[in-house]
Write an enzyme that holds these catalytic residues in place. Structure first.
Site, short mmCIF file in Angstrom:
data_model
loop_
_atom_site.label_atom_id
_atom_site.label_comp_id
_atom_site.label_asym_id
_atom_site.label_seq_id
_atom_site.Cartn_x
_atom_site.Cartn_y
_atom_site.Cartn_z
N GLU A 45 12.64 1.39 -3.18
CA GLU A 45 12.23 0.93 -4.50
C GLU A 45 12.65 1.90 -5.61
O GLU A 45 12.23 1.75 -6.76
CB GLU A 45 10.72 0.71 -4.51
CG GLU A 45 10.30 -0.38 -3.54
CD GLU A 45 8.84 -0.78 -3.67
OE1 GLU A 45 8.20 -0.47 -4.71
OE2 GLU A 45 8.33 -1.43 -2.74
N CYS A 63 0.81 -1.22 0.00
CA CYS A 63 0.00 0.00 0.00
C CYS A 63 0.85 1.27 0.00
O CYS A 63 0.34 2.35 -0.31
CB CYS A 63 -0.99 -0.01 1.15
SG CYS A 63 -0.27 -0.31 2.76
N HIS A 64 2.14 1.15 0.28
CA HIS A 64 3.01 2.33 0.22
C HIS A 64 3.19 2.82 -1.22
O HIS A 64 3.65 3.94 -1.44
CB HIS A 64 4.38 2.03 0.85
CG HIS A 64 5.12 0.90 0.21
ND1 HIS A 64 4.84 -0.42 0.53
CD2 HIS A 64 6.09 0.88 -0.72
CE1 HIS A 64 5.64 -1.19 -0.20
NE2 HIS A 64 6.40 -0.43 -0.95
#
Length: 126
Positions: free
Chosen positions: A109, A82-83
């Site tokens: 990421e 959900c990030h």
């Protein structure tokens, strides 16, 4: 055990050695709408983001707000990423684990944010 596998995979992810989790997920406690949102989140690849509105489109909803509530309900943050959800305007938005954690997970990421506030813009993807 499943808990040991999950912990191992989380450690690998946080060390930058894993981009996807390989764990059986039991989403049976979720309503069908919440489950569809969580499954759509699982399809957002490592290093990518999606807006609440974009996620709403993916699940056939007209309500980014309802999608946001389903995202906030997520019982498995990081594993169900959900990030990776941002606002339609390319801003961070919220995160149940705290905005600083969201910024750190996105940075892991390769996604940089200009600041660590709800309204901070995403500066770079990839």
């Amino acid at each position: 055990s499943l808990a040991a596998r999950a912990l191992s995979q989380l450690r690998e992810y946080l060390a930058g050695a894993r981009t996807r989790f390989d764990l059986p997920l039991d989403l049976s406690a979720a309503t069908s709408f919440r489950r569809s949102v969580l499954e759509a989140l699982l399809a957002v690849p490592f290093g990518a983001v999606v807006s609440y509105a974009g996620l709403a489109e993916r699940v056939g909803s007209r309500s980014p707000r309802a999608v946001g509530q389903a995202v906030g309900w997520n019982p498995l943050p990081i594993i169900v990423p959900c990030h990776r959800v941002i606002t339609r305007g390319g801003r961070l938005g919220g995160y149940s684990g705290g905005i600083e954690r969201k910024v750190a997970l996105l940075a892991l990421e390769g996604i940089r944010a200009d600041g660590s506030a709800f309204s901070s813009p995403i500066a770079r993807v990839g």
